[in-house]
Design an enzyme around this catalytic site. Structure first.
Site, PDB file in Angstrom:
ATOM      1  CG  ASP A   1      39.601  48.635  45.887  1.00  0.00           C
ATOM      2  OD1 ASP A   1      38.640  47.870  45.678  1.00  0.00           O
ATOM      3  OD2 ASP A   1      39.727  49.310  46.931  1.00  0.00           O
ATOM      4  CG  LEU A   2      34.459  51.581  43.266  1.00  0.00           C
ATOM      5  CD1 LEU A   2      34.732  52.753  42.343  1.00  0.00           C
ATOM      6  CD2 LEU A   2      33.195  50.861  42.807  1.00  0.00           C
ATOM      7  CG  ASP A   3      33.781  50.363  47.689  1.00  0.00           C
ATOM      8  OD1 ASP A   3      33.067  51.262  47.239  1.00  0.00           O
ATOM      9  OD2 ASP A   3      33.440  49.165  47.696  1.00  0.00           O
TER      10      ASP A   3
ATOM     11  CD  GLU B   1      42.496  46.674  46.836  1.00  0.00           C
ATOM     12  OE1 GLU B   1      42.140  47.350  47.824  1.00  0.00           O
ATOM     13  OE2 GLU B   1      41.725  45.890  46.261  1.00  0.00           O
ATOM     14  CG  ASP B   2      40.973  51.251  50.250  1.00  0.00           C
ATOM     15  OD1 ASP B   2      40.675  50.297  49.487  1.00  0.00           O
ATOM     16  OD2 ASP B   2      40.208  51.680  51.126  1.00  0.00           O
TER      17      ASP B   2
ATOM     18  CE  LYS C   1      38.605  51.583  54.933  1.00  0.00           C
ATOM     19  NZ  LYS C   1      39.626  52.638  55.078  1.00  0.00           N
ATOM     20  N   GLY C   2      37.568  45.728  51.470  1.00  0.00           N
ATOM     21  CA  GLY C   2      37.957  44.734  50.464  1.00  0.00           C
ATOM     22  C   GLY C   2      37.253  43.396  50.648  1.00  0.00           C
ATOM     23  CB  ILE C   3      35.833  41.796  53.595  1.00  0.00           C
ATOM     24  CG1 ILE C   3      37.255  41.937  54.167  1.00  0.00           C
ATOM     25  CG2 ILE C   3      35.200  40.480  54.006  1.00  0.00           C
ATOM     26  CD1 ILE C   3      38.257  40.918  53.699  1.00  0.00           C
TER      27      ILE C   3
ATOM     28  CB  ALA D   1      35.134  43.008  47.061  1.00  0.00           C
TER      29      ALA D   1
ATOM     30  CE  LYS E   1      39.663  43.382  45.639  1.00  0.00           C
ATOM     31  NZ  LYS E   1      39.331  44.816  45.615  1.00  0.00           N
TER      32      LYS E   1
ATOM     33  CB  THR F   1      32.015  53.868  48.425  1.00  0.00           C
ATOM     34  OG1 THR F   1      33.211  53.497  47.768  1.00  0.00           O
ATOM     35  CG2 THR F   1      31.060  54.516  47.453  1.00  0.00           C
TER      36      THR F   1
HETATM   37  C1  BG6 Z   1      34.522  46.388  48.858  1.00  0.00           C
HETATM   38  C2  BG6 Z   1      34.462  47.174  50.151  1.00  0.00           C
HETATM   39  O1  BG6 Z   1      35.013  47.189  47.832  1.00  0.00           O
HETATM   40  O2  BG6 Z   1      33.227  45.924  48.501  1.00  0.00           O
HETATM   41  C3  BG6 Z   1      33.825  46.334  51.233  1.00  0.00           C
HETATM   42  O3  BG6 Z   1      35.767  47.560  50.525  1.00  0.00           O
HETATM   43  C4  BG6 Z   1      32.462  45.832  50.773  1.00  0.00           C
HETATM   44  O4  BG6 Z   1      33.712  47.120  52.401  1.00  0.00           O
HETATM   45  C5  BG6 Z   1      32.617  45.075  49.468  1.00  0.00           C
HETATM   46  O5  BG6 Z   1      31.890  44.991  51.754  1.00  0.00           O
HETATM   47  C6  BG6 Z   1      31.278  44.561  48.903  1.00  0.00           C
HETATM   48  O6  BG6 Z   1      30.489  45.652  48.533  1.00  0.00           O
HETATM   49  P1  BG6 Z   1      28.962  45.554  48.111  1.00  0.00           P
HETATM   50  O7  BG6 Z   1      28.693  46.896  47.470  1.00  0.00           O
HETATM   51  O8  BG6 Z   1      28.845  44.447  47.129  1.00  0.00           O
HETATM   52  O9  BG6 Z   1      28.177  45.320  49.334  1.00  0.00           O
HETATM   53 MG    MG Z   2      38.921  49.469  48.796  1.00  0.00          MG
END
Ligand code: BG6
Ligand code: MG
Length: 222
Positions: free
Chosen positions: A8-10, A170-171, A44-46, A116, A146, A16
């Site tokens: 996962d990234l964020d 993942e976090d 988170k992840g949404i 995501a 997710k 971020t």
């Molecule tokens: C996920 C984050 O990685 O990416 C979420 O945990 C975020 O908080 C989602 O809403 C979508 O990100 P973006 O950059 O497409 O708005």
């Molecule tokens: Mg994350």
């Protein structure tokens, strides 16, 4: 045998999650919705649009905006988020991550990104680590976000690796569910309470404690 690690990234590679919080807070303030830091945990992840919908529902404003207006609100948040991303440099990579990426490359383990975020590729560029990734899944290319397993399964497919030979990191609760539903070994970065409940196979409180030989040992003993 571990043939791929899918990140996962964020909140796993860089912080971020905090920038998402700031940008959502800014938007929530502008439409007079109270937005607590604790509520941000649930985002988170949404995906961006799903996050916006959750924010509007908790603020009691879900019926106040039509689809087009919601898209405009999400774009406004993203503009603010992109402004914050400008500050991101390789120094913002969480400790332990670069070393792990190097070890994976040295050991011939494939590397994937299952974020995501539509900003994923740009963030990897800011951090100067794009070249490590053998696949970066476009979250818009999978049916369900997710906690559905789609994005991790797509990464495994792109890498031509069986899900059971993959480790996912993942976090978020939604992200751990996604990894487990994809039948992968799940590493949770976060607190024991949250990650245990989500079903993580291995819990790490800080990415500095992530390293390839420990991951391999834990995977083998599972
Ligand atoms: C996920 C984050 O990685 O990416 C979420 O945990 C975020 O908080 C989602 O809403 C979508 O990100 P973006 O950059 O497409 O708005
Ligand atoms: Mg994350």
């Amino acid at each position: 045998m571990v043939k791929a690690v899918i990140f996962d990234l964020d909140g796993v590679i860089t912080d971020t999650a905090e920038l998402h919080y700031q940008a959502w807070k800014d938007l929530a303030d502008s439409i007079s919705i109270f937005f607590a830091r604790e509520f941000n945990e649930q985002l988170k992840g949404i995906s961006r649009m799903d996050s916006l919908n959750k924010i509007l529902i908790q603020g009691g404003l879900a019926d106040q905006y039509n689809e087009q207006e919601k898209i405009a609100l999400a774009e406004k948040k993203n503009k603010e988020y992109i402004k914050l991303l400008v500050e991101l440099t390789p120094e913002h990579i969480y400790s332990g991550i670069k070393e792990l990426l190097d070890d994976l490359k040295e050991n011939g383990v494939k590397i994937g990104l299952a974020s995501a975020s539509l900003n994923g590729p740009a963030i990897l560029e800011h951090l100067k680590i794009t070249e490590y990734f053998d696949t970066i899944v476009n979250p818009n290319s999978v049916k369900q976000g997710k906690p559905a397993p789609d994005i991790f399964l797509r990464a495994a497919k792109d890498l031509d690796v069986a899900p059971s030979d993959c480790i996912g990191i993942e976090d978020s609760e939604a992200g751990i569910c996604s990894i487990k539903r994809a039948n992968m070994f799940a590493v949770g970065v976060g607190t024991v309470e949250v990650m245990k409940q989500a079903g993580a196979d291995l819990i790490i409180n800080d990415t500095k404690n992530l390293n390839w030989s420990d991951l391999l040992d834990e995977y083998k003993t599972k």
